[in-house]
Each structure stands twice: as C-alpha cells, then as structure tokens.
Design a protein around this motif. Structure first.
Motif, PDB file in Angstrom:
ATOM      1  N   GLY A  12      -3.148  19.065 -15.646  1.00 40.11           N
ATOM      2  CA  GLY A  12      -3.512  20.021 -14.560  1.00 40.11           C
ATOM      3  C   GLY A  12      -5.122  19.771 -14.355  1.00 40.11           C
ATOM      4  N   LYS A  13      -6.026  19.203 -14.941  1.00 38.70           N
ATOM      5  CA  LYS A  13      -7.300  19.216 -14.928  1.00 38.70           C
ATOM      6  C   LYS A  13      -7.741  18.994 -13.599  1.00 38.70           C
ATOM      7  CE  LYS A  13      -8.166  15.637 -17.531  1.00 38.70           C
ATOM      8  NZ  LYS A  13      -7.220  15.228 -18.574  1.00 38.70           N
ATOM      9  N   GLY A  14      -7.411  18.025 -12.896  1.00 41.60           N
ATOM     10  CA  GLY A  14      -7.757  17.841 -11.506  1.00 41.60           C
ATOM     11  C   GLY A  14      -7.553  18.917 -10.488  1.00 41.60           C
ATOM     12  N   ARG A  34     -13.683   8.174 -10.127  1.00 41.60           N
ATOM     13  CA  ARG A  34     -14.865   7.519  -9.899  1.00 41.60           C
ATOM     14  C   ARG A  34     -14.540   6.135 -10.432  1.00 41.60           C
ATOM     15  NH1 ARG A  34     -18.115   5.200  -6.956  1.00 41.60           N
ATOM     16  NH2 ARG A  34     -20.098   4.582  -7.993  1.00 41.60           N
ATOM     17  N   LEU A  35     -13.706   5.703 -11.479  1.00 41.64           N
ATOM     18  CA  LEU A  35     -13.360   4.522 -11.874  1.00 41.64           C
ATOM     19  C   LEU A  35     -12.502   3.843 -10.769  1.00 41.64           C
ATOM     20  CD1 LEU A  35     -12.830   5.268 -15.633  1.00 41.64           C
ATOM     21  CD2 LEU A  35     -14.959   3.708 -14.808  1.00 41.64           C
ATOM     22  N   ARG A  36     -11.434   4.745 -10.276  1.00 39.10           N
ATOM     23  CA  ARG A  36     -10.698   4.101  -9.459  1.00 39.10           C
ATOM     24  C   ARG A  36     -11.216   3.590  -7.976  1.00 39.10           C
ATOM     25  NH1 ARG A  36      -7.134   7.267 -12.274  1.00 39.10           N
ATOM     26  NH2 ARG A  36      -7.799   9.154 -11.232  1.00 39.10           N
ATOM     27  N   GLU A  89     -17.499   8.733 -29.863  1.00 37.18           N
ATOM     28  CA  GLU A  89     -18.706   7.981 -29.397  1.00 37.18           C
ATOM     29  C   GLU A  89     -19.181   8.508 -28.163  1.00 37.18           C
ATOM     30  OE1 GLU A  89     -17.875   3.986 -28.473  1.00 37.18           O
ATOM     31  OE2 GLU A  89     -19.825   3.224 -28.995  1.00 37.18           O
ATOM     32  N   GLN A  90     -18.314   8.692 -27.201  1.00 35.14           N
ATOM     33  CA  GLN A  90     -18.670   9.563 -25.860  1.00 35.14           C
ATOM     34  C   GLN A  90     -19.137  10.870 -25.973  1.00 35.14           C
ATOM     35  OE1 GLN A  90     -15.460   9.123 -23.251  1.00 35.14           O
ATOM     36  NE2 GLN A  90     -15.255   6.866 -23.284  1.00 35.14           N
ATOM     37  N   ALA A  91     -18.358  11.528 -27.138  1.00 31.62           N
ATOM     38  CA  ALA A  91     -18.684  12.870 -27.229  1.00 31.62           C
ATOM     39  C   ALA A  91     -20.187  13.082 -28.001  1.00 31.62           C
ATOM     40  CB  ALA A  91     -18.021  13.698 -28.215  1.00 31.62           C
TER      41      ALA A  91
HETATM   42  P1  ADP Z   1      -5.594  10.060 -17.267  1.00 35.53           P
HETATM   43  O1  ADP Z   1      -6.580  10.995 -17.770  1.00 35.53           O
HETATM   44  O2  ADP Z   1      -4.323  10.878 -16.624  1.00 35.53           O
HETATM   45  O3  ADP Z   1      -4.927   8.842 -18.047  1.00 35.53           O
HETATM   46  P2  ADP Z   1      -7.619   9.289 -15.421  1.00 35.53           P
HETATM   47  O4  ADP Z   1      -7.651   9.203 -14.038  1.00 35.53           O
HETATM   48  O5  ADP Z   1      -8.508  10.670 -15.878  1.00 35.53           O
HETATM   49  O6  ADP Z   1      -6.062   9.634 -15.908  1.00 35.53           O
HETATM   50  O7  ADP Z   1      -7.992   8.073 -16.295  1.00 35.53           O
HETATM   51  C1  ADP Z   1      -7.444   7.007 -15.786  1.00 35.53           C
HETATM   52  C2  ADP Z   1      -8.090   5.839 -16.654  1.00 35.53           C
HETATM   53  O8  ADP Z   1      -9.255   5.579 -16.426  1.00 35.53           O
HETATM   54  C3  ADP Z   1      -7.862   5.835 -18.123  1.00 35.53           C
HETATM   55  O9  ADP Z   1      -6.667   5.427 -18.681  1.00 35.53           O
HETATM   56  C4  ADP Z   1      -9.017   4.900 -18.693  1.00 35.53           C
HETATM   57  O10 ADP Z   1      -8.583   3.648 -18.627  1.00 35.53           O
HETATM   58  C5  ADP Z   1      -9.975   5.337 -17.645  1.00 35.53           C
HETATM   59  N1  ADP Z   1     -11.143   6.064 -18.126  1.00 35.53           N
HETATM   60  C6  ADP Z   1     -11.138   7.448 -17.543  1.00 35.53           C
HETATM   61  N2  ADP Z   1     -11.939   8.156 -18.249  1.00 35.53           N
HETATM   62  C7  ADP Z   1     -12.588   7.366 -19.275  1.00 35.53           C
HETATM   63  C8  ADP Z   1     -13.458   7.455 -20.202  1.00 35.53           C
HETATM   64  N3  ADP Z   1     -13.978   8.596 -20.544  1.00 35.53           N
HETATM   65  N4  ADP Z   1     -13.550   6.573 -21.132  1.00 35.53           N
HETATM   66  C9  ADP Z   1     -12.978   5.574 -20.969  1.00 35.53           C
HETATM   67  N5  ADP Z   1     -12.176   5.282 -20.112  1.00 35.53           N
HETATM   68  C10 ADP Z   1     -11.704   6.146 -19.044  1.00 35.53           C
END
Ligand code: ADP
Length: 177
Positions: A12-14, A34-36, A89-91
């Motif tokens: 439920g984050k979003g 953003r990635l999408r 690494e990200q943290a």
């Molecule tokens: P969920 O958390 O439900 O898997 P998100 O929409 O947050 O869905 O993320 C979808 C996809 O985007 C992840 O499975 C990954 O491939 C990529 N992604 C999102 N956030 C990150 C991150 N911080 N580092 C690397 N990949 C990420």
C-alpha cells in the motif's frame, strides 16, 4: 520534509503516499512509476529498463541512482520517496545524498501481498504482475530490501500494520507522524 515509504510489493505504499501527499502537500514520488514512464517513452534506455523490470529484477545501480538523483534535485522542498532504496548499495548511496526525516514502514504478510497484487493486476495489466514475477520480486524484497529496515537512519521511524483498510492504515500513519 523528506519521507521514505517502505514495505513489500502490495503493502500500500503508493496508495498511502498519495493520501499523505494530498493531506500534507508533500509530493509523492514513485521510482517504479518513473521507470515505467521511461519504458513507455520507447527510448533505448526504456527498452533496457523493461528487460529487467519484466523479469522482476532490480534495474542496474548506475541508471537507477541517476534517476533518483534527478528526483532529489527536482524536489528541493522534500518528497515522499517510494521504491528506493531496495538494497544495501542504494541505501549507502542515499545516506550520502539525502537527509531522511521520516521512514514509514508498512507491514503485511506475503499472502496478503500476493492477493492484492493479483487483484490490482486484473485492473492495471502491469507486465510484471504475473505469479512467477511477483514471487521473484518478493524474494528480492526479502533478501535485499527487508534487511534495510535496520540500516535506514531517520529522525523518526514509524511501523504500521498495513493489513487494515486504506482509511484505517492512513489514520494510524497520521496518528504516529
Ligand atoms: P513493486 O515494488 O511492486 O515491485 P515498483 O513499481 O515499485 O513495484 O517497481 C517495479 C520494478 O521497477 C521493480 O521490480 C524493479 O525492476 C524496478 N525498480 C523499482 N525501484 C527500483 C530500485 N530502487 N532499484 C532497482 N530497480 C527498481
């Protein structure tokens, strides 16, 4: 105010980030969204990202932090960050770049997570919402993301049971903030 909203897929984050954004006027920023957007743009970078996302894998560190850096720079007044960090690494990178005021952690069981994601999948048709890929994402969550709970430093860390209704969870968050 810099807030991280943290928890497994389907917690439920979003939804809660959007409600907080509306109530407190702090923008909610989802790294996954953003990635999408980048995937939808059809660019070469988008195609590369899609190949990881469709398998449920994390996208490469360098690409990811460049995106998050841009999000940080374009939100100098603060934001509610959803989907980052997801591994050590990200943290470590984030700790040098951003001062976190609050971490909100939402807890739900894997069973509830899978039930919710499949329910959402029927509506949203995300290419990574198939049972195998959901399982892969949850595995990565347990191995790489969940341990960060004990690593993230912030002025305040609040832990919420995310299994209730949207309104009940929101009320709990607001009470503890
Ligand atoms: P969920 O958390 O439900 O898997 P998100 O929409 O947050 O869905 O993320 C979808 C996809 O985007 C992840 O499975 C990954 O491939 C990529 N992604 C999102 N956030 C990150 C991150 N911080 N580092 C690397 N990949 C990420």
């Amino acid at each position: 105010m810099n807030i991280i909203i943290f928890g497994k897929q389907g917690c439920g984050k979003g939804t809660q980030a959007a409600k907080l954004a509306q109530k407190f006027g702090i923008p909610a920023v989802s790294v996954g969204n953003r990635l999408r957007e980048l995937v939808a743009s059809g660019s070469e970078l988008g195609l590369k990202l899609k190949s990881y996302m469709d398998k449920g894998e994390l996208v490469p560190f360098e690409i990811n932090v460049a995106i998050v850096k841009e999000l940080i720079d374009t939100h100098p007044q603060g934001m509610i960050l959803d989907g980052f960090p997801r591994n050590k690494e990200q943290a470590a990178w984030l700790a040098k770049e951003w001062q976190v005021d609050v971490v909100i952690e939402l807890e739900i069981s894997d069973e509830e997570a899978i039930r919710r994601i499949l329910e959402r999948a029927a509506i949203e048709h995300r290419s990574d919402d198939t049972p195998e890929v959901i399982q892969k994402r949850l595995d990565i969550y347990h191995h790489e993301t969940e341990p960060l709970k004990h690593l993230l430093s912030a002025k305040k860390i609040i832990i919420i049971d995310g299994s209730g209704s949207i309104e009940a969870v929101f009320e709990q968050i607001c009470k503890k903030l």
